[in-house]
Each structure stands twice: as structure tokens, then as C-alpha cells.
Design an enzyme around this catalytic site. Structure first.
Site, PDB file in Angstrom:
ATOM      1  N   CYS A  99     -52.037  -7.845 -43.406  1.00 55.37           N
ATOM      2  CA  CYS A  99     -53.294  -8.581 -43.252  1.00 55.37           C
ATOM      3  C   CYS A  99     -54.402  -7.602 -43.623  1.00 55.37           C
ATOM      4  O   CYS A  99     -54.140  -6.462 -44.006  1.00 55.37           O
ATOM      5  CB  CYS A  99     -53.443  -9.089 -41.816  1.00 55.37           C
ATOM      6  SG  CYS A  99     -53.798  -7.774 -40.674  1.00 55.37           S
ATOM      7  N   ILE A 128     -55.286   3.435 -34.783  1.00 54.74           N
ATOM      8  CA  ILE A 128     -54.147   2.506 -34.749  1.00 54.74           C
ATOM      9  C   ILE A 128     -53.873   1.879 -36.110  1.00 54.74           C
ATOM     10  O   ILE A 128     -52.737   1.873 -36.574  1.00 54.74           O
ATOM     11  CB  ILE A 128     -54.381   1.378 -33.696  1.00 54.74           C
ATOM     12  CG1 ILE A 128     -54.702   1.985 -32.327  1.00 54.74           C
ATOM     13  CG2 ILE A 128     -53.182   0.435 -33.644  1.00 54.74           C
ATOM     14  CD1 ILE A 128     -53.555   2.733 -31.686  1.00 54.74           C
ATOM     15  N   ARG A 152     -49.021  -3.691 -41.583  1.00 58.40           N
ATOM     16  CA  ARG A 152     -48.393  -4.325 -40.421  1.00 58.40           C
ATOM     17  C   ARG A 152     -46.859  -4.429 -40.552  1.00 58.40           C
ATOM     18  O   ARG A 152     -46.278  -5.506 -40.493  1.00 58.40           O
ATOM     19  CB  ARG A 152     -48.991  -5.704 -40.155  1.00 58.40           C
ATOM     20  CG  ARG A 152     -50.504  -5.784 -40.169  1.00 58.40           C
ATOM     21  CD  ARG A 152     -51.203  -5.050 -39.047  1.00 58.40           C
ATOM     22  NE  ARG A 152     -50.970  -5.624 -37.746  1.00 58.40           N
ATOM     23  CZ  ARG A 152     -51.651  -6.651 -37.236  1.00 58.40           C
ATOM     24  NH1 ARG A 152     -52.583  -7.222 -37.954  1.00 58.40           N
ATOM     25  NH2 ARG A 152     -51.392  -7.091 -36.015  1.00 58.40           N
ATOM     26  N   PRO A 153     -46.156  -3.346 -40.801  1.00 56.26           N
ATOM     27  CA  PRO A 153     -44.690  -3.428 -40.937  1.00 56.26           C
ATOM     28  C   PRO A 153     -44.026  -3.793 -39.605  1.00 56.26           C
ATOM     29  O   PRO A 153     -44.656  -3.719 -38.550  1.00 56.26           O
ATOM     30  CB  PRO A 153     -44.309  -2.010 -41.352  1.00 56.26           C
ATOM     31  CG  PRO A 153     -45.401  -1.145 -40.851  1.00 56.26           C
ATOM     32  CD  PRO A 153     -46.652  -1.970 -40.886  1.00 56.26           C
ATOM     33  N   VAL A 154     -42.768  -4.198 -39.668  1.00 54.28           N
ATOM     34  CA  VAL A 154     -42.011  -4.526 -38.443  1.00 54.28           C
ATOM     35  C   VAL A 154     -40.726  -3.703 -38.372  1.00 54.28           C
ATOM     36  O   VAL A 154     -39.771  -4.078 -37.693  1.00 54.28           O
ATOM     37  CB  VAL A 154     -41.691  -6.037 -38.365  1.00 54.28           C
ATOM     38  CG1 VAL A 154     -42.964  -6.844 -38.157  1.00 54.28           C
ATOM     39  CG2 VAL A 154     -40.929  -6.506 -39.605  1.00 54.28           C
ATOM     40  N   GLN A 206     -39.993  -1.108 -36.748  1.00 52.24           N
ATOM     41  CA  GLN A 206     -39.614  -0.712 -35.380  1.00 52.24           C
ATOM     42  C   GLN A 206     -38.866  -1.833 -34.663  1.00 52.24           C
ATOM     43  O   GLN A 206     -37.962  -1.585 -33.867  1.00 52.24           O
ATOM     44  CB  GLN A 206     -40.855  -0.300 -34.574  1.00 52.24           C
ATOM     45  CG  GLN A 206     -41.540   0.938 -35.134  1.00 52.24           C
ATOM     46  CD  GLN A 206     -40.623   2.164 -35.065  1.00 52.24           C
ATOM     47  OE1 GLN A 206     -40.067   2.478 -34.015  1.00 52.24           O
ATOM     48  NE2 GLN A 206     -40.438   2.816 -36.200  1.00 52.24           N
ATOM     49  N   LYS A 251     -55.085 -14.550 -25.996  1.00 50.78           N
ATOM     50  CA  LYS A 251     -54.306 -14.923 -27.199  1.00 50.78           C
ATOM     51  C   LYS A 251     -53.073 -14.014 -27.300  1.00 50.78           C
ATOM     52  O   LYS A 251     -51.959 -14.474 -27.524  1.00 50.78           O
ATOM     53  CB  LYS A 251     -55.154 -14.764 -28.445  1.00 50.78           C
ATOM     54  CG  LYS A 251     -54.367 -14.757 -29.747  1.00 50.78           C
ATOM     55  CD  LYS A 251     -55.218 -14.586 -30.987  1.00 50.78           C
ATOM     56  CE  LYS A 251     -55.498 -13.171 -31.334  1.00 50.78           C
ATOM     57  NZ  LYS A 251     -54.445 -12.440 -32.024  1.00 50.78           N
ATOM     58  N   ASN A 252     -53.287 -12.707 -27.109  1.00 47.20           N
ATOM     59  CA  ASN A 252     -52.213 -11.737 -27.351  1.00 47.20           C
ATOM     60  C   ASN A 252     -51.186 -11.659 -26.228  1.00 47.20           C
ATOM     61  O   ASN A 252     -50.225 -10.903 -26.322  1.00 47.20           O
ATOM     62  CB  ASN A 252     -52.801 -10.356 -27.649  1.00 47.20           C
ATOM     63  CG  ASN A 252     -53.495 -10.349 -28.998  1.00 47.20           C
ATOM     64  OD1 ASN A 252     -53.383 -11.313 -29.758  1.00 47.20           O
ATOM     65  ND2 ASN A 252     -54.235  -9.294 -29.276  1.00 47.20           N
ATOM     66  N   ARG A 267     -59.234 -18.323 -34.978  1.00 46.97           N
ATOM     67  CA  ARG A 267     -57.867 -17.928 -34.612  1.00 46.97           C
ATOM     68  C   ARG A 267     -57.799 -17.369 -33.205  1.00 46.97           C
ATOM     69  O   ARG A 267     -56.778 -17.453 -32.536  1.00 46.97           O
ATOM     70  CB  ARG A 267     -57.350 -16.859 -35.600  1.00 46.97           C
ATOM     71  CG  ARG A 267     -57.072 -17.370 -36.983  1.00 46.97           C
ATOM     72  CD  ARG A 267     -56.369 -16.308 -37.795  1.00 46.97           C
ATOM     73  NE  ARG A 267     -55.327 -15.691 -36.993  1.00 46.97           N
ATOM     74  CZ  ARG A 267     -54.875 -14.456 -37.206  1.00 46.97           C
ATOM     75  NH1 ARG A 267     -55.384 -13.717 -38.158  1.00 46.97           N
ATOM     76  NH2 ARG A 267     -53.923 -13.949 -36.457  1.00 46.97           N
ATOM     77  N   ASP A 295     -58.804  -3.359 -30.605  1.00 48.19           N
ATOM     78  CA  ASP A 295     -59.363  -4.714 -30.771  1.00 48.19           C
ATOM     79  C   ASP A 295     -60.809  -4.812 -30.297  1.00 48.19           C
ATOM     80  O   ASP A 295     -61.436  -5.852 -30.455  1.00 48.19           O
ATOM     81  CB  ASP A 295     -58.509  -5.737 -30.018  1.00 48.19           C
ATOM     82  CG  ASP A 295     -57.169  -5.932 -30.696  1.00 48.19           C
ATOM     83  OD1 ASP A 295     -56.289  -6.582 -30.109  1.00 48.19           O
ATOM     84  OD2 ASP A 295     -56.983  -5.396 -31.806  1.00 48.19           O
TER      85      ASP A 295
HETATM   86  C1  EPZ Z   1     -50.853  -6.349 -31.491  1.00 44.94           C
HETATM   87  O1  EPZ Z   1     -50.528  -6.319 -32.870  1.00 44.94           O
HETATM   88  C2  EPZ Z   1     -52.050  -7.291 -31.375  1.00 44.94           C
HETATM   89  N1  EPZ Z   1     -51.671  -8.621 -31.840  1.00 44.94           N
HETATM   90  C3  EPZ Z   1     -53.207  -6.749 -32.222  1.00 44.94           C
HETATM   91  O2  EPZ Z   1     -54.331  -7.608 -32.009  1.00 44.94           O
HETATM   92  C4  EPZ Z   1     -53.568  -5.357 -31.700  1.00 44.94           C
HETATM   93  O3  EPZ Z   1     -54.595  -4.818 -32.500  1.00 44.94           O
HETATM   94  C5  EPZ Z   1     -52.323  -4.453 -31.774  1.00 44.94           C
HETATM   95  O4  EPZ Z   1     -51.244  -5.051 -31.021  1.00 44.94           O
HETATM   96  C6  EPZ Z   1     -52.583  -3.066 -31.211  1.00 44.94           C
HETATM   97  O5  EPZ Z   1     -53.016  -3.167 -29.893  1.00 44.94           O
HETATM   98  C7  EPZ Z   1     -50.963  -9.426 -31.004  1.00 44.94           C
HETATM   99  O6  EPZ Z   1     -50.622  -9.050 -29.900  1.00 44.94           O
HETATM  100  C8  EPZ Z   1     -50.617 -10.780 -31.523  1.00 44.94           C
HETATM  101  P1  EPZ Z   1     -48.598  -2.835 -33.124  1.00 44.94           P
HETATM  102  P2  EPZ Z   1     -49.132  -5.628 -33.340  1.00 44.94           P
HETATM  103  O7  EPZ Z   1     -47.188  -3.207 -33.427  1.00 44.94           O
HETATM  104  O8  EPZ Z   1     -48.089  -5.850 -32.311  1.00 44.94           O
HETATM  105  C9  EPZ Z   1     -47.633   0.155 -36.698  1.00 44.94           C
HETATM  106  C10 EPZ Z   1     -56.092  -9.011 -32.616  1.00 44.94           C
HETATM  107  O9  EPZ Z   1     -57.187  -8.768 -33.134  1.00 44.94           O
HETATM  108  N2  EPZ Z   1     -46.291  -0.430 -36.655  1.00 44.94           N
HETATM  109  O10 EPZ Z   1     -48.920  -2.249 -31.782  1.00 44.94           O
HETATM  110  O11 EPZ Z   1     -48.853  -6.059 -34.723  1.00 44.94           O
HETATM  111  C11 EPZ Z   1     -48.673  -0.853 -37.155  1.00 44.94           C
HETATM  112  O12 EPZ Z   1     -48.757  -0.876 -38.559  1.00 44.94           O
HETATM  113  C12 EPZ Z   1     -54.846  -8.346 -33.147  1.00 44.94           C
HETATM  114  O13 EPZ Z   1     -55.916  -9.767 -31.630  1.00 44.94           O
HETATM  115  C13 EPZ Z   1     -45.300   0.073 -37.491  1.00 44.94           C
HETATM  116  O14 EPZ Z   1     -45.542   0.989 -38.265  1.00 44.94           O
HETATM  117  O15 EPZ Z   1     -49.550  -4.083 -33.351  1.00 44.94           O
HETATM  118  C14 EPZ Z   1     -49.943  -0.321 -36.521  1.00 44.94           C
HETATM  119  O16 EPZ Z   1     -50.481   0.699 -37.342  1.00 44.94           O
HETATM  120  C15 EPZ Z   1     -55.127  -7.442 -34.341  1.00 44.94           C
HETATM  121  N3  EPZ Z   1     -44.056  -0.481 -37.453  1.00 44.94           N
HETATM  122  C16 EPZ Z   1     -49.459   0.286 -35.206  1.00 44.94           C
HETATM  123  O17 EPZ Z   1     -48.042   0.492 -35.368  1.00 44.94           O
HETATM  124  C17 EPZ Z   1     -43.744  -1.514 -36.593  1.00 44.94           C
HETATM  125  O18 EPZ Z   1     -42.582  -1.978 -36.591  1.00 44.94           O
HETATM  126  C18 EPZ Z   1     -49.671  -0.597 -33.993  1.00 44.94           C
HETATM  127  O19 EPZ Z   1     -49.116  -1.861 -34.288  1.00 44.94           O
HETATM  128  C19 EPZ Z   1     -44.763  -2.002 -35.746  1.00 44.94           C
HETATM  129  C20 EPZ Z   1     -46.024  -1.443 -35.783  1.00 44.94           C
END
Ligand code: EPZ
Length: 428
Positions: free
Chosen positions: A116, A334, A121-123, A125, A22-23, A406, A312
Site C-alpha cells: 500500500c 515502522i 507490507r510483506p507477510v 513472518q 478498526k485494528n 476505511r 498510526d
Molecule cells: C497493523 O498493520 C495495523 N493494521 C497498522 O495500522 C499499523 O500501522 C501496524 O500494525 C503497526 O502498528 C491493522 O491492524 C489492520 P506489522 P500490520 O505487521 O499488521 C514489517 C492503520 O492505519 N513486516 O506490525 O500490517 C512491515 O512491513 C494501519 O490502521 C514484515 O517485514 O503491521 C512493517 O514495516 C496502517 N514482514 C513492520 O513489519 C511481515 O511478515 C510492521 O508491520 C510482517 C510485517
């Protein structure tokens, strides 16, 4: 809302075919927006999240179609760069269309994904990197409005992420393929799904070096063409089913699960933990088998970015630790709130104490059936496996299983193939 009715008492033994990840499928689908000629993606899992992203891409005027596990895409008729809240709110990874739209068309308006259950889950970065590439970013009324600099192309630069982010690395990597000049990205995520995305971008004509490392250098090209590509196997789906063998062994004395169409190299930190817990793991070209006799040993787990132990898999391994001999410590590094499965596992008889990001799990002999609720995708699978090994005849009603739909393709049939007695019922 659908529920699962799971009857305990049967050992988890059998074979299961693993689907595409999925990811990986989600960023690969977003990257198809970059291609000026048709693209074909194989081994795409049939999941709610995939359906949602395909619907969102269709909404851009792009012709995209899924037949079985193959998706074909032709971007020629694109006529919009707008991703609406009602779709993005159901699937956070929709933010991944921002990078390709901004890079290829110089503009995008994408709803901010909500948080969620597992975290805010901020963006930030993602947006910080696009600004470093010359984009103007305005966030208002819950939407990100992005515009490329004069001339319509993002500009290559040296950028370091403040923390390792999978989605941030993917979004920016996709956009960097079309920059003017060269992009050097540091502190990148190295997850197998990020590598899969980079490999497909190269197949589309992108120039990327340092794939799989924390520093990637991308030499911008004028445009990208279509390609035919296949999604990497799902390492988390693989680990989720293999964990069932350890749980079965704890309760029934034996567990034996073989996953086909997968790749042991994708989940070496998880396999290492299984071995630490006493499992016998054998592997081949595209299969992994976990055999286990007796109770697993307690272990300590701390989640970290790849190649560390994946967050995960935290809920699934916690469920196995609940039945282990001894006390396990699990530290979630994480996400800020990824222990929602704890109160639900307690309802099944688990002994878990939580202190901030640390869970102390005291092994018990077995689970007792009880109605429980799925809170997020991976937590739901840990509860399914726990209910499957609950006392003989014990019936567990698992609510809110839209979470599981999902991310786990054809989940009931795959579980039945492993001996789990499960049926999908409509809630009253
Ligand atoms: C991806 O989410 C996966 N989802 C998640 O899988 C997975 O848990 C996660 O990576 C970590 O491996 C998909 O690929 C669709 P991150 P993502 O950006 O990209 C913080 C599942 O169960 N952060 O690596 O959203 C964030 O809050 C899902 O399949 C910021 O602060 O994860 C988190 O604490 C759940 N600012 C950490 O970084 C940002 O701009 C890691 O998030 C981005 C992230």
C-alpha cells in the site's frame, strides 16, 4: 470519488464518542471463523474495511451479519477456504483469515495482500511461522496455498518472530489455539488490539498465557466455542481527535476536546506527548479531555512498537508539530514510506524537511487553505485537522477521502460535533 470541503477558522472544541477499534475488529472477525458455535461481537465500527472483511467471510459460506454495531456469526455452513484477490487487494488485513482456516480446516488459499502507499507490507513472518508449525506453504499466481501436515492439525513449537509484527502475531496466535501440543511465541507484538484478540480467544476456550507480553504460550485445544465479546475502543481515533485540540490552541489560542467511550490506558505514549507539548490532560473511567491554551511546544517523536509511540499517530502529531513553537524531529521506524502527508502539509504552509526516516518540522504560525490529497488512512486525518484550523474562511478541498472512510466511523458528524465546518462533495 468523494471529497471533503473544509472551511477553516473555527476552534476545535467539543465532545465525541469513540467507536470500537478498526485494528481490533478485523482480527476479532477473522477469529470468529474458529468457533464451532455462534459468536456475537459488539461495538464493531461501521467502516469500509469491516464491510470488506464481512463480505470475504460470507464468501466462505459462513453466515455473518452486522446489525448496528453488533456482528453475529455462525460457521456451520462453511463451504470454502478461498479468499479472492479482488477483496484482499482492497483490504490487506484479509490475510488474517489464513490462520483460522488453516488451523480449523487444515487448508486455505488466500490472495497475497498487495502493498500500500506506506510500504510493501510483506507477510513473510506469517508464512514462516505457519511453516514452523508444520504447514506446507506454496505461493503461486499471487495466492498463498497452505496445507496443514498429515492429520490436519498444526503442530505446536517454539517460534520467534524476526521482527515485531502486529498482523503476524495475530494470525499465528489465532492458528496456535488449535495446535497439537503447545506453542511458545516469542518477540510478539503487545499492541492493545493484540491483547483484545487474545482475550476473545480465551473467552472462546483457548488456553493462552503471557497475554500483553512479548512471549505468549498457547496450549492447543481440540476446538473453540462461540462467545459474546465487545471490541476495545479505538485508541488511534481517540488520539486523532484529541490532537485537534492542540492544533486549535496554536491558531485560535484555545482547544478543548473530550473523547468518551475510550480508555486512557490504551494511548499512554500519546498522552505523554500531548503533556510534553503543554496540554492539560484529564481522564476518567471512560473519557479523556485535552485542554490547551496557546501554541504547543515542539517535541521529538520516534515511532516504535507498543508500548512506544504508535506509528498510526505519527501523521496526526506531525500536523500538530507544524504549528508548535520551535523545531520538532519525527523519526518513523515502522514503515518505509510513511511521510506522504509531508508534501500535502507543505501545500498548506508547513515547513518540513525529510531526510530518510527523519522529518524536521519547523513550527509556523498557521496553515493556509489549499487543495490537498489524502494518501493513506491516518495522513487523511492529519490533513482534515490542518484544514479545519486554516485561516478563517479558507476553503480546503481534500481529495481521495475513501482512505478516511476505511477507518474513521461517521467522521463528518464527529468532526462537526467538535466545531469543524466540513461537507462531503462529489468530485466533478
Ligand atoms: C497493523 O498493520 C495495523 N493494521 C497498522 O495500522 C499499523 O500501522 C501496524 O500494525 C503497526 O502498528 C491493522 O491492524 C489492520 P506489522 P500490520 O505487521 O499488521 C514489517 C492503520 O492505519 N513486516 O506490525 O500490517 C512491515 O512491513 C494501519 O490502521 C514484515 O517485514 O503491521 C512493517 O514495516 C496502517 N514482514 C513492520 O513489519 C511481515 O511478515 C510492521 O508491520 C510482517 C510485517
Amino acid at each position: 470519488m468523494d471529497q471533503f470541503l473544509i472551511t477553516g477558522g473555527t476552534p476545535i472544541k467539543g465532545e465525541v464518542n469513540i467507536s470500537g477499534a478498526k485494528n481490533a475488529a478485523l482480527p476479532l472477525l477473522a477469529a470468529m471463523i474458529l468457533a464451532e458455535s455462534p459468536t456475537t461481537l459488539n461495538n464493531v465500527p461501521t467502516l469500509q474495511d469491516v464491510r470488506t472483511l464481512i463480505k470475504l467471510i460470507e464468501g466462505l459460506g459462513i453466515v455473518i451479519e452486522k446489525q448496528g454495531d453488533t456482528v453475529t456469526c455462525n460457521t456451520k455452513t462453511i463451504n470454502s477456504y478461498f479468499a479472492p484477490y479482488d477483496l484482499v487487494k482492497t483490504m490487506r488485513a484479509s490475510i488474517l483469515v489464513l490462520g483460522p482456516l488453516l488451523a480449523r480446516f487444515g487448508e486455505a488459499e488466500v490472495s497475497l495482500p498487495g502493498g500500500c502507499a506506506i510500504g510493501s507490507r510483506p507477510v513473510d513472518q506469517h508464512l514462516k511461522a505457519f511453516e514452523a508449525m508444520g504447514a506446507s506453504i506454496v505461493v503461486e499466481n499471487g495466492y498463498v496455498k497452505a496445507k496443514a501436515p498429515e492429520g490436519g492439525r498444526l503442530i505446536g513449537c517454539n517460534h520467534t518472530f524476526d521482527m515485531v509484527t502486529v498482523g503476524g502475531t495475530e494470525n499465528v496466535l489465532i492458528a496456535a489455539t488449535l495446535v497439537k501440543g503447545t506453542m511458545v511465541l516469542e518477540n510478539c507484538a503487545k499492541e492493545p488490539e493484540v491483547v483484545d484478540l487474545a482475550n476473545m480467544l480465551v473467552a472462546m476456550g483457548a488456553k493462552i498465557s503471557g497475554i500483553g507480553t512479548s512471549t505468549m504460550t498457547i496450549e492447543g485445544v481440540e476446538s473453540l466455542h462461540g462467545c459474546e465479546y465487545s471490541v476495545v475502543p479505538d485508541r488511534i481515533e481517540t488520539g486523532s481527535y484529541l490532537a485537534g485540540a492542540l492544533m486549535s490552541a496554536a491558531v485560535f489560542g484555545e482547544g478543548d476536546v473530550t473523547c468518551h467511550r475510550t480508555d486512557e490506558k490504551l494511548l499512554s505514549p500519546v498522552i505523554k506527548k500531548f503533556k510534553e507539548m503543554g496540554a492539560n490532560v484529564t481522564t476518567g473511567e471512560d473519557w479523556i479531555r485535552v485542554q490547551m491554551q496557546g501554541r504547543p511546544k515542539a517535541v521529538d517523536i520516534r515511532t516504535t512498537p507498543h508500548p512506544g509511540f504508535p506509528t498510526d499517530m505519527q501523521a496526526q502529531l506531525m500536523a500538530a508539530c507544524c504549528l508548535a513553537e520551535g523545531t520538532s524531529t519525527i523519526i518513523e521506524n515502522i514503515f518505509e514510506n510513511r511521510f506522504m502527508h509531508v508534501p500535502e502539509l507543505r501545500r498548506l504552509g508547513a515547513k518540513i524537511k525529510v531526510d530518510g526516516h527523519t522529518a524536521i518540522v519547523k513550527g509556523v504560525e498557521g496553515f493556509k487553505a489549499a487543495p490537498v490529497m489524502a494518501t493513506d488512512l491516518r495522513a487523511s486525518m492529519s490533513l482534515v485537522m490542518a484544514a479545519a484550523v486554516a485561516e478563517a474562511g479558507g476553503k480546503t478541498l481534500l481529495d481521495r477521502i475513501y482512505h478516511i472512510d476505511r477507518g474513521y466511523e461517521d467522521v463528518e458528524n464527529k468532526l462537526r460535533g467538535l466545531g469543524v465546518v466540513i461537507e462531503r462533495v462529489k468530485s466533478k
